[in-house]
Design an enzyme around this catalytic site. Structure first.
Site, PDB file in Angstrom:
ATOM      1  N   ALA A 112      30.469  10.445  56.170  1.00  0.00           N
ATOM      2  CA  ALA A 112      31.393  10.381  54.984  1.00  0.00           C
ATOM      3  C   ALA A 112      29.936  11.460  54.511  1.00  0.00           C
ATOM      4  CB  ALA A 112      31.454   9.182  54.009  1.00  0.00           C
ATOM      5  N   GLU A 138      39.226  20.889  64.986  1.00  0.00           N
ATOM      6  CA  GLU A 138      40.528  20.232  65.910  1.00  0.00           C
ATOM      7  C   GLU A 138      41.612  21.523  67.373  1.00  0.00           C
ATOM      8  OE1 GLU A 138      43.656  17.974  63.270  1.00  0.00           O
ATOM      9  OE2 GLU A 138      44.645  19.726  63.223  1.00  0.00           O
ATOM     10  N   VAL A 177      37.169   9.401  57.036  1.00  0.00           N
ATOM     11  CA  VAL A 177      36.339   8.856  56.180  1.00  0.00           C
ATOM     12  C   VAL A 177      38.131   8.782  55.187  1.00  0.00           C
ATOM     13  CG1 VAL A 177      35.844  10.410  54.989  1.00  0.00           C
ATOM     14  CG2 VAL A 177      34.839   7.482  54.626  1.00  0.00           C
ATOM     15  N   ASP A 178      38.570   9.629  54.940  1.00  0.00           N
ATOM     16  CA  ASP A 178      39.543  10.004  53.984  1.00  0.00           C
ATOM     17  C   ASP A 178      40.853   9.801  54.176  1.00  0.00           C
ATOM     18  OD1 ASP A 178      39.614  12.130  54.968  1.00  0.00           O
ATOM     19  OD2 ASP A 178      40.909  13.696  54.336  1.00  0.00           O
TER      20      ASP A 178
END
Ligand code: NAG
Length: 350
Positions: free
Chosen positions: A118, A299, A208-209
């Site tokens: 975060a 990713e 975290v989102d």
């Protein structure tokens, strides 16, 4: 004449012995070399051996008298595929009996490490993330959250459940969200070989989102666990957003690919997650040295790694859905979902 034959026989025998000896020596040297490279860092090896030892001794055992629904060979989910072509399970609601697997994992006294990053304005997601995790995430098991942030003072007070622990680790601020996303691989690489590795059996790395809406439990545990990206699960592989430029290390040629995995959630044993994050960090820095950056950053590298290092368990998009208000018939339970966010506002340079 007879003597000639005996002579030839002995020559062949000698050649045979010589051949065997050479092969044996070669093999021994190879295993010697393997041992040598493995022992470069004794603390890593110790941690890996310790956690492997633990698993070996603790296979899944069910108890006499524990009753559960009869497993069927004829009735089950048929609207989705629940096994990969390399025979790794793909976890969907309806493919497992949580009371059964809970009863077996409860005996194992396991600890699940969970990392969350975060940075900057992303601290605003912490409250919802942690509060919802405390309702749904490995309830009843030992969980150690490792929270990396540049703003420790903004970490909210959350009441954690029994045997759930939160460690806050301060990291330097970074401006670009792409750098945060990629810098995380290096931090995870270090974490997974540190002393902390001996404090847990499995690790998950989560964005975290996101917010939990349904149970996420021991059905997700495995050696190397990948989560199917919620946008692309019905797509042909050539439409996946793999890196398609050969100049990037994350390049995947057309015609190759299994599934498109999300970098927002992945996990496994410390050893496997260490290998994965080390790979991503290395490939990213090769790209950076050529002033290249893969299209979807870490990713893209994660997808390349998982294409050639097959995950042992896959989690369906139930385990990272795109938007709680969107439904499809295949996703019967939304367990974790990205929270709607205004990227412009939270990403400093979006
Ligand atoms: C369970 O694990 C914890 C932490 O690893 C340890 O302190 C505790 O002694 C273990 N309990 C049993 C019964 O093995």
């Amino acid at each position: 004449m007879k003597l000639d034959r005996i002579f030839i026989f002995f020559i062949l025998l000698l050649l045979g012995i010589l051949f065997y000896w050479v092969c044996y020596l070669g093999y021994n040297q190879e295993s010697y070399r393997k041992q040598q490279t493995q022992t470069t860092d004794p603390s890593i090896v110790k941690n890996i051996l310790m956690s492997e030892e633990k698993h070996k001794n603790l296979g899944l055992q069910s108890s006499p008298g524990f009753l559960y629904s009869q497993p069927s060979l004829l009735v089950g989910r048929t609207d989705v595929v629940s096994v990969t072509p390399w025979l790794a399970p793909i976890v969907w609601e309806g493919t497992f009996d949580s009371s059964l697997i809970d009863s077996m994992y409860k005996k194992k006294n396991i600890t699940i490490a969970t990392t969350v990053f975060a940075l900057g304005k992303y601290t605003r997601f912490l409250k919802e993330f942690l509060e919802s995790a405390e309702q749904h995430y490995f309830v009843g098991y030992r969980v150690r959250y490792y929270l990396f942030t540049d703003r420790p003072e903004e970490v909210p007070e959350i009441k954690l459940g029994e045997e759930h622990y939160l460690t806050i680790l301060k990291v330097p601020s970074m401006d670009r969200w792409q750098d945060i996303s990629m810098g995380r691989m290096e931090i995870l690489e270090k974490l997974t070989k540190s002393e902390l590795a001996s404090e847990a059996d499995y690790i998950f790395c989560l964005d975290v989102d996101a917010k939990f809406y349904g149970p996420w439990g021991v059905e997700t545990l495995g050696r190397l666990v990948a989560v199917i990206h919620p946008w692309f699960y019905g797509y042909p592989r050539d439409q996946f957003t793999y890196e398609r430029r050969p100049e990037s290390q994350a390049f995947i040629p057309a015609g190759e690919g299994d599934y498109y995995y999300t970098a927002a959630a992945f996990g496994g044993t410390f050893k496997e997650v260490h290998e994965l994050t080390k790979y991503c960090r290395e490939q990213q820095s090769i790209d950076a040295s050529k002033a290249t950056e893969a299209i979807w950053h870490d990713e893209s590298h994660l997808n390349k790694y998982l294409l050639y290092n097959k995950p042992s368990k896959l989690l369906s998009p139930e385990y990272l859905w795109r938007d709680i208000s969107m439904r499809t018939s295949q996703v019967k339970v939304i367990r974790l979902s990205h929270v709607a966010k205004n990227n412009e506002e939270v990403r400093q340079n979006a």
